[in-house]
Design a protein around this motif. Structure first.
Motif, PDB file in Angstrom:
ATOM      1  N   ASP A 171      31.447  12.932   9.095  1.00  0.00           N
ATOM      2  CA  ASP A 171      30.664  13.438  10.232  1.00  0.00           C
ATOM      3  C   ASP A 171      29.251  12.841  10.258  1.00  0.00           C
ATOM      4  O   ASP A 171      28.245  13.549  10.330  1.00  0.00           O
ATOM      5  N   VAL A 172      29.198  11.511  10.156  1.00  0.00           N
ATOM      6  CA  VAL A 172      27.905  10.792  10.240  1.00  0.00           C
ATOM      7  C   VAL A 172      28.044   9.655  11.255  1.00  0.00           C
ATOM      8  O   VAL A 172      29.159   9.217  11.562  1.00  0.00           O
ATOM      9  N   PRO A 173      26.909   9.173  11.777  1.00  0.00           N
ATOM     10  CA  PRO A 173      26.983   8.029  12.684  1.00  0.00           C
ATOM     11  C   PRO A 173      27.231   6.721  11.924  1.00  0.00           C
ATOM     12  O   PRO A 173      27.085   6.651  10.701  1.00  0.00           O
ATOM     13  N   VAL A 174      27.587   5.707  12.697  1.00  0.00           N
ATOM     14  CA  VAL A 174      27.762   4.360  12.154  1.00  0.00           C
ATOM     15  C   VAL A 174      26.510   3.546  12.480  1.00  0.00           C
ATOM     16  O   VAL A 174      26.020   3.588  13.613  1.00  0.00           O
ATOM     17  N   LEU A 175      25.981   2.848  11.480  1.00  0.00           N
ATOM     18  CA  LEU A 175      24.923   1.867  11.744  1.00  0.00           C
ATOM     19  C   LEU A 175      25.619   0.509  11.857  1.00  0.00           C
ATOM     20  O   LEU A 175      26.199   0.022  10.878  1.00  0.00           O
ATOM     21  N   ALA A 191      23.536   7.510   2.419  1.00  0.00           N
ATOM     22  CA  ALA A 191      23.710   8.970   2.457  1.00  0.00           C
ATOM     23  C   ALA A 191      23.963   9.482   3.875  1.00  0.00           C
ATOM     24  O   ALA A 191      24.692  10.459   4.072  1.00  0.00           O
ATOM     25  N   HIS A 192      23.357   8.838   4.871  1.00  0.00           N
ATOM     26  CA  HIS A 192      23.370   9.415   6.227  1.00  0.00           C
ATOM     27  C   HIS A 192      24.179   8.620   7.246  1.00  0.00           C
ATOM     28  O   HIS A 192      24.288   9.036   8.405  1.00  0.00           O
ATOM     29  N   PHE A 193      24.708   7.472   6.863  1.00  0.00           N
ATOM     30  CA  PHE A 193      25.421   6.612   7.824  1.00  0.00           C
ATOM     31  C   PHE A 193      26.607   5.938   7.142  1.00  0.00           C
ATOM     32  O   PHE A 193      26.664   5.863   5.910  1.00  0.00           O
ATOM     33  N   VAL A 194      27.509   5.411   7.963  1.00  0.00           N
ATOM     34  CA  VAL A 194      28.469   4.413   7.472  1.00  0.00           C
ATOM     35  C   VAL A 194      27.959   3.063   7.989  1.00  0.00           C
ATOM     36  O   VAL A 194      27.987   2.803   9.201  1.00  0.00           O
ATOM     37  N   PRO A 195      27.422   2.224   7.097  1.00  0.00           N
ATOM     38  CA  PRO A 195      26.855   0.950   7.551  1.00  0.00           C
ATOM     39  C   PRO A 195      27.954  -0.115   7.742  1.00  0.00           C
ATOM     40  O   PRO A 195      28.776  -0.324   6.841  1.00  0.00           O
ATOM     41  N   VAL A 196      27.957  -0.748   8.905  1.00  0.00           N
ATOM     42  CA  VAL A 196      28.975  -1.767   9.235  1.00  0.00           C
ATOM     43  C   VAL A 196      28.264  -3.074   9.565  1.00  0.00           C
ATOM     44  O   VAL A 196      27.344  -3.104  10.385  1.00  0.00           O
ATOM     45  N   LYS A 197      28.683  -4.152   8.912  1.00  0.00           N
ATOM     46  CA  LYS A 197      28.058  -5.462   9.100  1.00  0.00           C
ATOM     47  C   LYS A 197      29.025  -6.373   9.868  1.00  0.00           C
ATOM     48  O   LYS A 197      30.205  -6.468   9.515  1.00  0.00           O
ATOM     49  N   PRO A 235      18.529 -10.041  14.436  1.00  0.00           N
ATOM     50  CA  PRO A 235      19.591  -9.080  14.178  1.00  0.00           C
ATOM     51  C   PRO A 235      19.670  -8.004  15.264  1.00  0.00           C
ATOM     52  O   PRO A 235      18.638  -7.613  15.817  1.00  0.00           O
ATOM     53  N   MET A 236      20.871  -7.557  15.555  1.00  0.00           N
ATOM     54  CA  MET A 236      21.071  -6.461  16.502  1.00  0.00           C
ATOM     55  C   MET A 236      21.419  -5.214  15.693  1.00  0.00           C
ATOM     56  O   MET A 236      22.272  -5.266  14.804  1.00  0.00           O
ATOM     57  N   THR A 237      20.730  -4.115  16.004  1.00  0.00           N
ATOM     58  CA  THR A 237      20.887  -2.867  15.264  1.00  0.00           C
ATOM     59  C   THR A 237      21.295  -1.790  16.255  1.00  0.00           C
ATOM     60  O   THR A 237      20.527  -1.473  17.169  1.00  0.00           O
ATOM     61  N   VAL A 238      22.508  -1.257  16.108  1.00  0.00           N
ATOM     62  CA  VAL A 238      23.012  -0.271  17.071  1.00  0.00           C
ATOM     63  C   VAL A 238      23.585   0.917  16.304  1.00  0.00           C
ATOM     64  O   VAL A 238      24.291   0.731  15.309  1.00  0.00           O
ATOM     65  N   LEU A 261      15.749   5.348  11.131  1.00  0.00           N
ATOM     66  CA  LEU A 261      16.875   6.003  10.442  1.00  0.00           C
ATOM     67  C   LEU A 261      16.690   7.525  10.416  1.00  0.00           C
ATOM     68  O   LEU A 261      17.627   8.286  10.673  1.00  0.00           O
ATOM     69  N   GLU A 262      15.458   7.941  10.126  1.00  0.00           N
ATOM     70  CA  GLU A 262      15.200   9.390  10.054  1.00  0.00           C
ATOM     71  C   GLU A 262      15.317  10.043  11.430  1.00  0.00           C
ATOM     72  O   GLU A 262      15.859  11.142  11.572  1.00  0.00           O
ATOM     73  N   GLY A 263      14.811   9.331  12.450  1.00  0.00           N
ATOM     74  CA  GLY A 263      14.879   9.860  13.823  1.00  0.00           C
ATOM     75  C   GLY A 263      16.319  10.000  14.304  1.00  0.00           C
ATOM     76  O   GLY A 263      16.693  11.015  14.919  1.00  0.00           O
TER      77      GLY A 263
END
Length: 673
Positions: free
Chosen positions: A38-42, A72-78, A105-108, A138-140
């Protein structure tokens, strides 16, 4: 410890395999993990030779504290945008719609359903120029996800609905005609930089596809203004810092409008497109400079980008180590007057500084200059210049080299095959035709492989996991057709036909529109579809051009109809945004001219075949061969007898043929445009 990227073939993803960030490659499993936690994807998108991607990686993704928060707060996808142009295109469209600009870099930030809700590009480690720090972002986002989930869902839903609603204008009925092409030319004239060549202001990109259109337009209509814009732009680039005056080859773009200081990365696609453009400029004007640049650029590609398997690597980095061991942009390429004197001695050092525009103040950073040909050194001794260049090149070879992105991208190799095949044929360099053939063999062997569908990339002879997109099919077919014309080997025509049948079956929608991904490709939040050129021809118009050529070779009505259907979009966009649909306009010129079909019953590489290849008629197709089997290789050669036992050329268009000729001069006149 290595993360999940260590198993991938992408050099860009491998650069991040040892980050403390727990990266995932783009995969259903990554989104499943986000759903479960239940976290967002970076989503972080870049490519191996991208300068600011390296900067952000160093500042943020290699930082243990940032990585701990991210994990801790995201699933990071490259994602490597060069491996997954479909993922890149869909989210870049969202970024541009939301922020008004895009880039890498694009960050979504995405929901676990892959719907975007917050966007950016490069985020600095500390707040800067009104931009928040990456940590603040990230915190926002975490706070919004935790406390205002309904709002996030609403934003994501709105963005996806907006993207889905962006349907394309197809240009209605019909193909671009004289009127649309004339309006496009007028539009280009308005945006042309009279003083420095090229179009628009800074940063200035090499307009290869637009120059191709201008050369074809001149060949068909004799419009001197079109030729002038093409030739002057090519001269300005060849004499500027965007061109490597020692080693050949072009950098990505110029940061200024005078072509002085480049962004130093060298991409395969730019060099393939420009090599071909300069070869075509020579074919049009006989310019010695155009011939030199075409050959030096071809030699650069073979020397610097060729892989052990015979394909061509994607890019050379902008950055390399300077004398102090720091990674600095342009370090490999720039010179100070003192460095010139050190290599060349006082006299030749002063001569080289004047000849290449190297000043005490410098044209780049910290007193260094980019070599160019400002042209104010007066008449020069060519032998002296050649000697100076050779010595400087040898000295530069001792410097730490820029990194190389070794992956082989199908589309860009298709562009390189076309350029090397034609350059080799024009300038009697069979070695270049051989290099083109070897790259084509690699694409068939590794990228088509068992599955009979194109794979987008390979590395070290191993196919990547990602399906080819429309530009791969269009550009590889274009390369194979150019190779067929030059070598007289009908197998390349067959392979092109095989790829183009897949375009008809898998990429074509209603009313002639084309999609960037196949009907059976992974479903993203929107099916990408872009008819405008970026740094390369759009897949849409690349496919249209290859379909048109294939139809001319074979008489296939289905391929001709598909090409004409696809060109409706050029009718709509050509008059409005000609700078961004240059390849489509070049294909429109071929359609307006026929294109002509040239059958040479005679030896491959003979005088008539060479004359046919040098013909300027836009998009003309050439088939050469002799003996009873020639018609089996090329339908164009069926029932084409020799006249009086002599090699004979037949020129046809629109189902009407000229009288056959055995005379090279007469053939040249028929194909002059």
């Amino acid at each position: 410890m290595a993360n999940r990227l260590a198993q991938t073939t992408s050099p860009y993803l491998l650069q991040h395999a040892d980050n403390p960030v727990d990266w995932w490659p783009w995969s259903p499993e990554a989104f499943e993990e986000a759903r479960k936690r239940d976290v967002p994807v970076l989503l972080s998108v870049g490519y191996a030779s991208c300068h600011w991607c390296h900067v952000m990686a160093h500042e943020s993704f290699e930082d243990d504290d940032t990585a701990a928060y991210l994990n801790a707060h995201f699933v990071p996808v490259k994602v490597d945008r060069e491996e997954r142009p479909d993922v890149d295109a869909v989210y870049m469209e969202a970024v541009q719609a939301a922020t008004g600009h895009g880039g890498w870099p694009m960050t979504v930030f995405l929901t676990p359903d892959a719907e975007p809700f917050y966007f950016g590009t490069y985020f600095p480690p500390e707040p800067r120029h009104g931009s928040p720090s990456f940590q603040q972002v990230l915190e926002g986002v975490t706070a919004a996800w935790t406390d205002r989930r309904d709002e996030v869902a609403e934003v994501a839903g709105r963005i996806v609905a907006d993207l889905a609603g962006r349907s394309l204008v197809h240009g209605g009925d019909g193909v671009p005609g004289e009127s649309e092409v004339a309006q496009a030319l007028l539009g280009l004239t308005r945006e042309y930089d009279e003083q420095h060549g090229g179009f628009g202001g800074a940063p200035k990109f090499p307009p290869a596809m637009v120059v191709e259109f201008l050369l074809r337009h001149y060949a068909r209509t004799g419009a001197e203004g079109a030729l002038q814009m093409a030739a002057d732009t090519c001269t300005a680039m060849a004499r500027g810092g965007i061109y490597d005056q020692l080693g050949g080859g072009f950098a990505r773009y110029s940061v200024d409008r005078e072509w002085i200081v480049p962004h130093f990365e060298k991409m395969l696609y730019d060099n393939a497109l420009l090599c071909r453009v300069y070869a075509h400029l020579w074919r049009t004007t006989g310019s010695d400079e155009a011939r030199r640049i075409a050959l030096e650029t071809a030699d650069f590609m073979v020397r610097e980008l060729r892989t052990a398997e015979g394909g061509f690597a994607s890019a050379l980095d902008a950055d390399s180590e300077d004398a102090d061991g720091k990674h600095v942009e342009g370090a490999y390429y720039v010179w100070t007057p003192a460095q010139l004197r050190e290599v060349l001695g006082e006299d030749d050092g002063a001569f080289a500084a004047a000849y290449f525009g190297v000043t005490e103040d410098g044209t780049f950073e910290e007193g260094a200059s980019v070599l160019r040909l400002p042209g104010d050194a007066g008449p020069v001794d060519a032998a002296r210049v050649a000697g100076v260049r050779a010595r400087l090149l040898a000295a530069r070879d001792e410097r730490p080299r820029p990194g190389r992105d070794d992956k082989v991208v199908a589309a860009w190799n298709g562009l390189a095959i076309a350029a090397l095949a034609e350059t080799g044929a024009y300038f009697d360099r069979p070695d270049l035709v051989e290099r083109a053939t070897e790259a084509a063999d690699l694409l068939v062997r590794v990228h088509l492989g068992e599955v009979a569908r194109l794979t987008r990339t390979s590395k070290d002879g191993r196919a990547g996991d990602n399906a080819g997109v429309l530009e791969d099919y269009g550009d590889v077919a274009e390369g194979f057709l150019a190779l067929a014309a030059v070598t007289g080997e009908g197998a390349w025509l067959e392979f092109a036909g095989f790829l183009l049948d897949i375009v008809l079956e898998q990429f074509t929608g209603e009313g002639g529109q084309l999609y960037d991904t196949a009907h059976d490709a992974e479903q993203l939040i929107r099916r990408p579809q872009d008819p405008t050129d970026s740094a390369t021809p759009s897949g849409w118009t690349a496919a249209a051009g290859a379909l048109l050529s294939y139809a001319a070779y074979t008489g296939s009505e289905a391929h001709r109809t598909a090409a004409e259907g696809a060109l409706g979009v050029v009718k709509a966009l050509g008059p409005r945004v000609p700078r961004f649909v240059g390849w489509g306009l070049a294909v429109a010129e071929a359609l307006l001219d026929g294109p002509r079909e040239v059958a040479v019953a005679g030896p491959v590489g003979g005088e008539l075949h060479r004359t046919a290849l040098l013909g300027r008629a836009p998009g003309a197709v050439v088939a050469a061969g002799e003996g009873p089997g020639a018609g089996a290789e090329f339908p164009l050669l069926v029932d084409r007898p020799l006249l009086g036992g002599e090699p004979t050329a037949y020129v046809c268009r629109h189902f009407v043929c000229d009288a056959p000729t055995t005379d090279a001069g007469e053939l040249a006149a028929k194909l002059g445009g």
